[in-house]
Design a protein around this motif. Sequence first.
Motif, PDB file in Angstrom:
ATOM      1  N   TYR A 189       0.832  -1.199   0.000  1.00 36.99           N
ATOM      2  CA  TYR A 189       0.000   0.000   0.000  1.00 36.99           C
ATOM      3  C   TYR A 189       0.869   1.253   0.000  1.00 36.99           C
ATOM      4  CZ  TYR A 189      -3.878  -3.023   1.566  1.00 36.99           C
ATOM      5  OH  TYR A 189      -4.828  -3.993   1.677  1.00 36.99           O
ATOM      6  N   GLY A 190       0.632   2.150  -0.960  1.00 39.85           N
ATOM      7  CA  GLY A 190       1.191   3.482  -0.854  1.00 39.85           C
ATOM      8  C   GLY A 190       0.390   4.285   0.155  1.00 39.85           C
ATOM      9  N   THR A 191       0.836   5.505   0.417  1.00 39.22           N
ATOM     10  CA  THR A 191       0.134   6.346   1.391  1.00 39.22           C
ATOM     11  C   THR A 191      -1.330   6.545   1.016  1.00 39.22           C
ATOM     12  OG1 THR A 191       2.078   7.513   2.244  1.00 39.22           O
ATOM     13  CG2 THR A 191       0.004   8.719   2.262  1.00 39.22           C
ATOM     14  N   GLU A 192      -1.602   6.844  -0.260  1.00 36.94           N
ATOM     15  CA  GLU A 192      -2.978   7.075  -0.690  1.00 36.94           C
ATOM     16  C   GLU A 192      -3.821   5.820  -0.562  1.00 36.94           C
ATOM     17  OE1 GLU A 192      -3.766   9.358  -4.235  1.00 36.94           O
ATOM     18  OE2 GLU A 192      -1.726  10.136  -4.260  1.00 36.94           O
ATOM     19  N   ALA A 193      -3.277   4.674  -0.972  1.00 39.82           N
ATOM     20  CA  ALA A 193      -4.032   3.425  -0.903  1.00 39.82           C
ATOM     21  C   ALA A 193      -4.282   3.009   0.549  1.00 39.82           C
ATOM     22  CB  ALA A 193      -3.285   2.321  -1.648  1.00 39.82           C
ATOM     23  N   ALA A 194      -3.296   3.225   1.410  1.00 41.08           N
ATOM     24  CA  ALA A 194      -3.470   2.893   2.825  1.00 41.08           C
ATOM     25  C   ALA A 194      -4.583   3.736   3.432  1.00 41.08           C
ATOM     26  CB  ALA A 194      -2.157   3.117   3.577  1.00 41.08           C
ATOM     27  N   PHE A 195      -4.591   5.019   3.090  1.00 45.18           N
ATOM     28  CA  PHE A 195      -5.629   5.898   3.622  1.00 45.18           C
ATOM     29  C   PHE A 195      -6.994   5.511   3.074  1.00 45.18           C
ATOM     30  CE2 PHE A 195      -8.094   9.829   4.018  1.00 45.18           C
ATOM     31  CZ  PHE A 195      -7.872  10.128   5.352  1.00 45.18           C
ATOM     32  N   ALA A 196      -7.048   5.140   1.787  1.00 41.73           N
ATOM     33  CA  ALA A 196      -8.313   4.736   1.177  1.00 41.73           C
ATOM     34  C   ALA A 196      -8.869   3.491   1.854  1.00 41.73           C
ATOM     35  CB  ALA A 196      -8.121   4.494  -0.317  1.00 41.73           C
ATOM     36  N   ASP A 197      -8.002   2.550   2.234  1.00 44.66           N
ATOM     37  CA  ASP A 197      -8.456   1.340   2.913  1.00 44.66           C
ATOM     38  C   ASP A 197      -9.035   1.673   4.275  1.00 44.66           C
ATOM     39  OD1 ASP A 197      -8.772  -1.492   2.911  1.00 44.66           O
ATOM     40  OD2 ASP A 197      -7.070  -1.671   4.280  1.00 44.66           O
ATOM     41  N   PHE A 198      -8.405   2.604   4.974  1.00 38.91           N
ATOM     42  CA  PHE A 198      -8.933   3.055   6.262  1.00 38.91           C
ATOM     43  C   PHE A 198     -10.299   3.706   6.086  1.00 38.91           C
ATOM     44  CE2 PHE A 198      -9.447   6.972   8.791  1.00 38.91           C
ATOM     45  CZ  PHE A 198      -9.668   6.421  10.041  1.00 38.91           C
ATOM     46  N   VAL A 199     -10.423   4.576   5.104  1.00 37.52           N
ATOM     47  CA  VAL A 199     -11.680   5.289   4.856  1.00 37.52           C
ATOM     48  C   VAL A 199     -12.799   4.299   4.562  1.00 37.52           C
ATOM     49  CG1 VAL A 199     -12.860   6.806   3.213  1.00 37.52           C
ATOM     50  CG2 VAL A 199     -10.639   7.456   4.133  1.00 37.52           C
ATOM     51  N   ALA A 200     -12.521   3.303   3.700  1.00 38.49           N
ATOM     52  CA  ALA A 200     -13.543   2.326   3.348  1.00 38.49           C
ATOM     53  C   ALA A 200     -13.954   1.497   4.559  1.00 38.49           C
ATOM     54  CB  ALA A 200     -13.024   1.421   2.238  1.00 38.49           C
ATOM     55  N   ALA A 201     -12.986   1.092   5.373  1.00 35.70           N
ATOM     56  CA  ALA A 201     -13.280   0.255   6.533  1.00 35.70           C
ATOM     57  C   ALA A 201     -14.097   0.998   7.576  1.00 35.70           C
ATOM     58  CB  ALA A 201     -11.980  -0.264   7.144  1.00 35.70           C
ATOM     59  N   GLN A 202     -13.884   2.318   7.682  1.00 32.30           N
ATOM     60  CA  GLN A 202     -14.583   3.125   8.675  1.00 32.30           C
ATOM     61  C   GLN A 202     -15.930   3.642   8.168  1.00 32.30           C
ATOM     62  OE1 GLN A 202     -13.572   3.770  11.907  1.00 32.30           O
ATOM     63  NE2 GLN A 202     -11.956   2.272  11.493  1.00 32.30           N
ATOM     64  N   GLY A 203     -16.255   3.353   6.902  1.00 30.61           N
ATOM     65  CA  GLY A 203     -17.502   3.856   6.335  1.00 30.61           C
ATOM     66  C   GLY A 203     -17.496   5.355   6.162  1.00 30.61           C
TER      67      GLY A 203
END
Length: 340
Positions: free
Chosen positions: A311-325
Motif C-alpha cells: 500500500y502506498g500512502t494514498e491506498a493505505a488511507f483509502a483502505d482506512f476510509v472504506a473500513a470506517q464507512g
Amino acid sequence: MPAESGPAEPAAARVVLVTGVSRFLGARVAHALQADPGIERVIGVDTVPPTMPLGRTEFVRVDIRTPGIAKIISSARVDTVVHLNLVTSASAPRAKVKELNVIGTMQLLGACQRSPDARKLVVRSSAAVYGSSPMDPAVFTERDEPVEAPTSGYAKDAVEVEGYVRGLMRRRSDLTVSVLRFANFIGPGVDSPLTRYLRMPVVPTVLGFDPRLQFVHEDDGVEVLRRMTVENHPGCYNVAGDGVLLLSQALRRAGRPYVPVPAPSISLFGDMGRRFAGMSGFSPELLRWLTYGRVIDTAAVEKELGWRPKYGTEAAFADFVAAQGLGGHPAARLASLLRG
C-alpha cells in the motif's frame, strides 16, 4: 544509519518474545510469527490480557518495567525480542506513559544484555524522532538529524529509547539489532490519536498550513516486522508507504468537514474530540505534525529487504476510509450532522 550488508540470511529465531502483545500491532505480529514453522515458541507479554485470541502464542502478564521480564527471558531462553511496546497515545497520564516507554525499555534492554541466549532485537520506533519544524528538509533519510529535536511526549520517548538501544549495541556487539522508524500507522484495525482526530464531527486544522502526511498500512508494518525478525537486517530504517497526502486531501477523501483555526485556539477543540471521538486532547507532537507534516525516505528498507510496500500512502488511507464507512462529500456530512 542503515547497515551495509549482503543478502539476508535466515536468523536462528526459535524462541521469540513480543512486547505490547495486547495492542493491535503486537497481536498481529505475534500471529504472523507463530505461523512460521521455524519458530518454536512465541511468547507475548503485556500488562493487560489481550482481547483477541493469540493462537499458539503464549501470553504472560508482566510489566516490562519490573525485573519480571528478565526472569521470563532467562527461563524461556528467549533468543529474539520484538519490542513493540512504544505507547503513542495519551490514554494514560503522561508520567505513566513515559515510564512504560523509557523505564520499561531500560529494563527490557538490561535483560537482553544479561541473557546469554539473546541474539536479536527488533525495536519499533517512530518517525516522530525527526520532529516537525518549518525548517525541515523535504525528505528525512536515516542519516538526518532533527532540525528541532522533540522536547515532549512519545516523540521524545522514542529518541530516548533509540539512545538506550545504541548503548546496548555498544555493550553487546554480538546482537543483531534492527530499529524501525515507522510513519503513522493506518488501516482498518488501527485506533490511534490520528484515527480519532479523523473521526471528529468537525475536524480542526491549523490556519495557514496544509502539511504533507505519510502513512504506513498496518499490513505492511506487520510484514516488515516479520521479515526483520526471521531474517538478519541490522540497522535503522524508515518505513512508510510511497507518496504523500496533503491534510486537506485526506480530509476531503474521508468526507470530513473541517475548519481552519489559529494554532493557539485549536486546543479548544479538544473537548469536542473527547466527547465524540475518544481523543484526549491535542498533544504538542500531534499539533506540530498537523502544522508542518513530515516525509521520510524509505529507499534503504526497500533495498535491504528487496521489497516494496503493498500500500502506498494514498491506498493505505483509502483502505482506512472504506473500513470506517467514511467518504462522501464533506458538505453533505456536515448538513447531516446539523440535522441530527
